[in-house]
Design a protein around this motif. Structure first.
Motif, PDB file in Angstrom:
ATOM      1  N   VAL A  73      10.217  -8.634 -10.823  1.00  0.00           N
ATOM      2  CA  VAL A  73       9.387  -9.401  -9.892  1.00  0.00           C
ATOM      3  C   VAL A  73       9.185  -8.562  -8.634  1.00  0.00           C
ATOM      4  N   VAL A  74       7.939  -8.453  -8.180  1.00  0.00           N
ATOM      5  CA  VAL A  74       7.654  -7.738  -6.934  1.00  0.00           C
ATOM      6  C   VAL A  74       6.864  -8.673  -6.024  1.00  0.00           C
ATOM      7  N   ALA A  75       7.322  -8.817  -4.784  1.00  0.00           N
ATOM      8  CA  ALA A  75       6.628  -9.708  -3.845  1.00  0.00           C
ATOM      9  C   ALA A  75       6.286  -8.937  -2.572  1.00  0.00           C
ATOM     10  N   HIS A  76       5.041  -9.052  -2.138  1.00  0.00           N
ATOM     11  CA  HIS A  76       4.600  -8.447  -0.878  1.00  0.00           C
ATOM     12  C   HIS A  76       4.189  -9.562   0.063  1.00  0.00           C
ATOM     13  N   VAL A  77       4.642  -9.490   1.319  1.00  0.00           N
ATOM     14  CA  VAL A  77       4.186 -10.448   2.329  1.00  0.00           C
ATOM     15  C   VAL A  77       3.721  -9.644   3.525  1.00  0.00           C
ATOM     16  N   GLY A  78       2.492  -9.875   3.955  1.00  0.00           N
ATOM     17  CA  GLY A  78       1.959  -9.052   5.037  1.00  0.00           C
ATOM     18  C   GLY A  78       1.195  -9.843   6.079  1.00  0.00           C
ATOM     19  N   GLN A  79       1.005  -9.205   7.205  1.00  0.00           N
ATOM     20  CA  GLN A  79       0.310  -9.825   8.327  1.00  0.00           C
ATOM     21  C   GLN A  79      -1.185  -9.633   8.173  1.00  0.00           C
ATOM     22  N   LEU A  80      -1.954 -10.655   8.487  1.00  0.00           N
ATOM     23  CA  LEU A  80      -3.404 -10.508   8.494  1.00  0.00           C
ATOM     24  C   LEU A  80      -3.784  -9.908   9.841  1.00  0.00           C
ATOM     25  N   GLY A  81      -4.029  -8.612   9.840  1.00  0.00           N
ATOM     26  CA  GLY A  81      -4.289  -7.965  11.121  1.00  0.00           C
ATOM     27  C   GLY A  81      -5.581  -7.177  11.131  1.00  0.00           C
ATOM     28  N   GLY A  82      -6.444  -7.468  10.187  1.00  0.00           N
ATOM     29  CA  GLY A  82      -7.707  -6.726  10.143  1.00  0.00           C
ATOM     30  C   GLY A  82      -7.583  -5.400   9.420  1.00  0.00           C
ATOM     31  N   GLN A  83      -6.353  -5.067   8.959  1.00  0.00           N
ATOM     32  CA  GLN A  83      -6.228  -3.810   8.233  1.00  0.00           C
ATOM     33  C   GLN A  83      -6.716  -3.985   6.811  1.00  0.00           C
ATOM     34  N   SER A  84      -7.010  -2.897   6.198  1.00  0.00           N
ATOM     35  CA  SER A  84      -7.421  -2.919   4.805  1.00  0.00           C
ATOM     36  C   SER A  84      -6.274  -2.344   3.978  1.00  0.00           C
ATOM     37  N   LEU A  85      -6.050  -2.890   2.791  1.00  0.00           N
ATOM     38  CA  LEU A  85      -5.016  -2.314   1.930  1.00  0.00           C
ATOM     39  C   LEU A  85      -5.365  -2.542   0.477  1.00  0.00           C
ATOM     40  N   GLN A  86      -4.726  -1.784  -0.381  1.00  0.00           N
ATOM     41  CA  GLN A  86      -4.922  -1.876  -1.819  1.00  0.00           C
ATOM     42  C   GLN A  86      -3.564  -1.860  -2.481  1.00  0.00           C
ATOM     43  N   LEU A 108      -1.125 -14.846   7.458  1.00  0.00           N
ATOM     44  CA  LEU A 108      -0.484 -13.891   6.563  1.00  0.00           C
ATOM     45  C   LEU A 108      -1.043 -13.993   5.152  1.00  0.00           C
ATOM     46  N   PHE A 109      -0.667 -12.984   4.336  1.00  0.00           N
ATOM     47  CA  PHE A 109      -1.040 -13.005   2.924  1.00  0.00           C
ATOM     48  C   PHE A 109       0.182 -12.632   2.105  1.00  0.00           C
ATOM     49  N   ALA A 110       0.143 -12.983   0.828  1.00  0.00           N
ATOM     50  CA  ALA A 110       1.234 -12.595  -0.065  1.00  0.00           C
ATOM     51  C   ALA A 110       0.673 -12.290  -1.446  1.00  0.00           C
ATOM     52  N   VAL A 111       1.286 -11.301  -2.105  1.00  0.00           N
ATOM     53  CA  VAL A 111       0.943 -10.990  -3.492  1.00  0.00           C
ATOM     54  C   VAL A 111       2.264 -10.938  -4.254  1.00  0.00           C
ATOM     55  N   ALA A 112       2.366 -11.701  -5.333  1.00  0.00           N
ATOM     56  CA  ALA A 112       3.600 -11.698  -6.114  1.00  0.00           C
ATOM     57  C   ALA A 112       3.267 -11.441  -7.576  1.00  0.00           C
ATOM     58  N   MET A 135      -1.842   1.184   2.722  1.00  0.00           N
ATOM     59  CA  MET A 135      -2.264   0.288   3.793  1.00  0.00           C
ATOM     60  C   MET A 135      -2.648   1.073   5.045  1.00  0.00           C
ATOM     61  N   GLN A 136      -3.766   0.679   5.616  1.00  0.00           N
ATOM     62  CA  GLN A 136      -4.243   1.284   6.848  1.00  0.00           C
ATOM     63  C   GLN A 136      -3.265   0.975   7.978  1.00  0.00           C
ATOM     64  N   LYS A 137      -3.026   1.940   8.831  1.00  0.00           N
ATOM     65  CA  LYS A 137      -2.108   1.712   9.953  1.00  0.00           C
ATOM     66  C   LYS A 137      -2.877   1.090  11.095  1.00  0.00           C
ATOM     67  N   ASN A 138      -2.546  -0.143  11.410  1.00  0.00           N
ATOM     68  CA  ASN A 138      -3.141  -0.708  12.610  1.00  0.00           C
ATOM     69  C   ASN A 138      -2.167  -1.646  13.313  1.00  0.00           C
ATOM     70  N   GLY A 139      -0.901  -1.501  12.989  1.00  0.00           N
ATOM     71  CA  GLY A 139       0.093  -2.324  13.653  1.00  0.00           C
ATOM     72  C   GLY A 139       0.497  -3.544  12.869  1.00  0.00           C
ATOM     73  N   ALA A 140      -0.264  -3.903  11.845  1.00  0.00           N
ATOM     74  CA  ALA A 140       0.104  -5.093  11.061  1.00  0.00           C
ATOM     75  C   ALA A 140       1.319  -4.801  10.200  1.00  0.00           C
ATOM     76  N   GLY A 141       2.119  -5.810   9.947  1.00  0.00           N
ATOM     77  CA  GLY A 141       3.357  -5.640   9.190  1.00  0.00           C
ATOM     78  C   GLY A 141       3.182  -5.953   7.720  1.00  0.00           C
ATOM     79  N   LEU A 142       4.030  -5.325   6.897  1.00  0.00           N
ATOM     80  CA  LEU A 142       4.031  -5.599   5.459  1.00  0.00           C
ATOM     81  C   LEU A 142       5.466  -5.498   4.961  1.00  0.00           C
ATOM     82  N   HIS A 143       5.892  -6.473   4.155  1.00  0.00           N
ATOM     83  CA  HIS A 143       7.234  -6.458   3.585  1.00  0.00           C
ATOM     84  C   HIS A 143       7.139  -6.583   2.079  1.00  0.00           C
ATOM     85  N   THR A 144       7.974  -5.826   1.389  1.00  0.00           N
ATOM     86  CA  THR A 144       7.968  -5.870  -0.073  1.00  0.00           C
ATOM     87  C   THR A 144       9.392  -6.065  -0.558  1.00  0.00           C
ATOM     88  N   ALA A 145       9.565  -6.926  -1.542  1.00  0.00           N
ATOM     89  CA  ALA A 145      10.888  -7.130  -2.127  1.00  0.00           C
ATOM     90  C   ALA A 145      10.733  -7.181  -3.631  1.00  0.00           C
TER      91      ALA A 145
END
Lengths: 149, 113
Positions: free
Chosen positions: A100-113, A137-141, B70-80
Motif C-alpha cells: 500500500v502506498v499513500a501520498h498526502v499533499g498540500q494544494l499549493g498550485g504546484q504541478s506533480l505527476q 489538500l489532496f491524497a492518492v492511495a 513535484m514542482q518546488k513551490n513550497g507545498a508539502g507532500l508526504h508519502t507512506a
C-alpha cells in the motif's frame, strides 16, 4: 519454470495520476488517464470492489474536512497506509502479498505527476487506486495485490 | 533452468536497487528544470528504466516501482507505505532526489516469488 515473469517481456500496469494545478484560486483539474487496469486473477481471486471500498473509506475518514498541516498530514499518510494494509489483509485472500502506498499533499498550485509500473503476472496480480481532494489538500492511495506461489 | 540459491541472490539488496534508481533519475531528469509538459514523459522514463534494470538482475522477484515528480513551490507532500510480505526475502528502497526546481521520489518494492 517459475521465473517466467523475468524471461517474458514485462507486462506492466501503469497508473499515471497527473495533477496540473496551475493556480490555487482557480479550479484544480485532476486528470486521471486510462488506468490500464490489470484483470484480477483467474476467477477474480483478488476482491477489487472490496479493496476499493477499503481505500475510499480509509482516505475519507483520515482526511475529509481536514486542512493541510505538515505534522498531521504526515501522520495521516502513515495511518492510511497501515489501515488499508490491515483491512485488506483481514479480507484473508490466500497467497497474496500486499503493498500500500499513500501520498498526502498540500494544494499549493504546484504541478506533480505520480506514476507507477509493475513487473508481474497480469493474470493474477492487480491494483486499486483512489484519489481524493478537498480545498486544502489532496491524497492518492494505491493498493497492489501480488500473487506468490 | 537456473537454480536460484537461497541467500544473497534471492534477497532484495537495498544498495543495489538504490544505485539503479539513482541512475534512472539522473538519466531522465538530471540537469533539467521542471517543465509541466515533460513530467509525464519523465516519470515514465524513470519508472521504465528502473524496472528494466531490476529485471536484468535476473532475480526471482516481482517488482512495483512508483515515481513522484513535484514542482518546488513550497507545498508539502508526504508519502507512506505499508506492506504485507515475507520479511526474510522482500524489501523496499526509496530514493529522494531534488534540484532547484523539482523533487523526485522513487520507491521500488521487490516481492519474492
Amino acid at each position: 519454470g517459475r521465473w517466467r515473469a523475468a524471461e517474458a517481456p514485462p507486462s506492466p500496469a501503469r497508473v499515471g495520476v497527473g495533477l496540473p494545478l496551475q493556480n490555487p484560486s482557480s479550479t484544480a483539474i485532476f486528470s486521471l488517464p486510462n488506468l490500464g487496469l490489470c484483470p484480477a486473477g483467474p476467477g477474480g481471486r483478488f476482491p477489487a470492489a472490496a479493496v476499493e471500498r477499503i481505500l475510499r473509506d480509509a482516505v475519507r475518514s483520515a482526511l475529509r474536512e481536514r486542512r493541510y498541516e505538515p505534522g498531521p498530514c504526515r501522520e495521516a499518510a502513515r495511518d492510511i497506509a497501515e489501515a488499508v494494509k490491515a483491512q485488506v489483509k483481514a479480507l484473508g485472500v490466500p497467497r497474496y502479498k500486499i503493498v500500500v502506498v499513500a501520498h498526502v499533499g498540500q494544494l499549493g498550485g504546484q504541478s506533480l505527476q505520480i506514476s507507477s509500473r509493475c513487473l508481474w503476472d497480469p493474470q493474477s496480480d492487480t491494483f486499486s487506486s483512489y484519489v481524493f481532494k478537498n480545498t486544502s489538500l489532496f491524497a492518492v492511495a494505491n493498493v497492489y495485490g501480488v500473487y506468490f506461489e | 533452468m537456473e537454480e536460484f540459491q537461497t541467500g544473497e541472490e534471492a534477497s532484495f539488496l537495498v544498495d543495489e536497487v538504490s544505485s539503479i534508481i539513482k541512475e534512472a533519475i539522473e538519466g531522465a531528469i538530471g540537469g533539467n528544470a521542471y517543465q509541466h509538459s515533460k513530467v509525464n514523459q519523465w516519470t515514465t522514463s524513470v519508472v521504465e528504466q528502473t524496472l528494466s534494470q531490476l529485471t536484468k538482475l535476473g532475480k526471482p522477484f516481482k517488482y512495483i516501482v512508483t515515481c513522484v515528480i513535484m514542482q518546488k513551490n513550497g507545498a508539502g507532500l508526504h508519502t507512506a507505505s505499508s506492506c504485507f510480505w515475507d520479511n526474510s526475502s522482500d524489501g523496499t528502497c526509496t530514493v529522494r532526489w531534488e534540484n532547484k526546481t523539482m523533487y523526485c521520489i522513487v520507491s521500488a518494492f521487490g516481492l519474492a516469488l
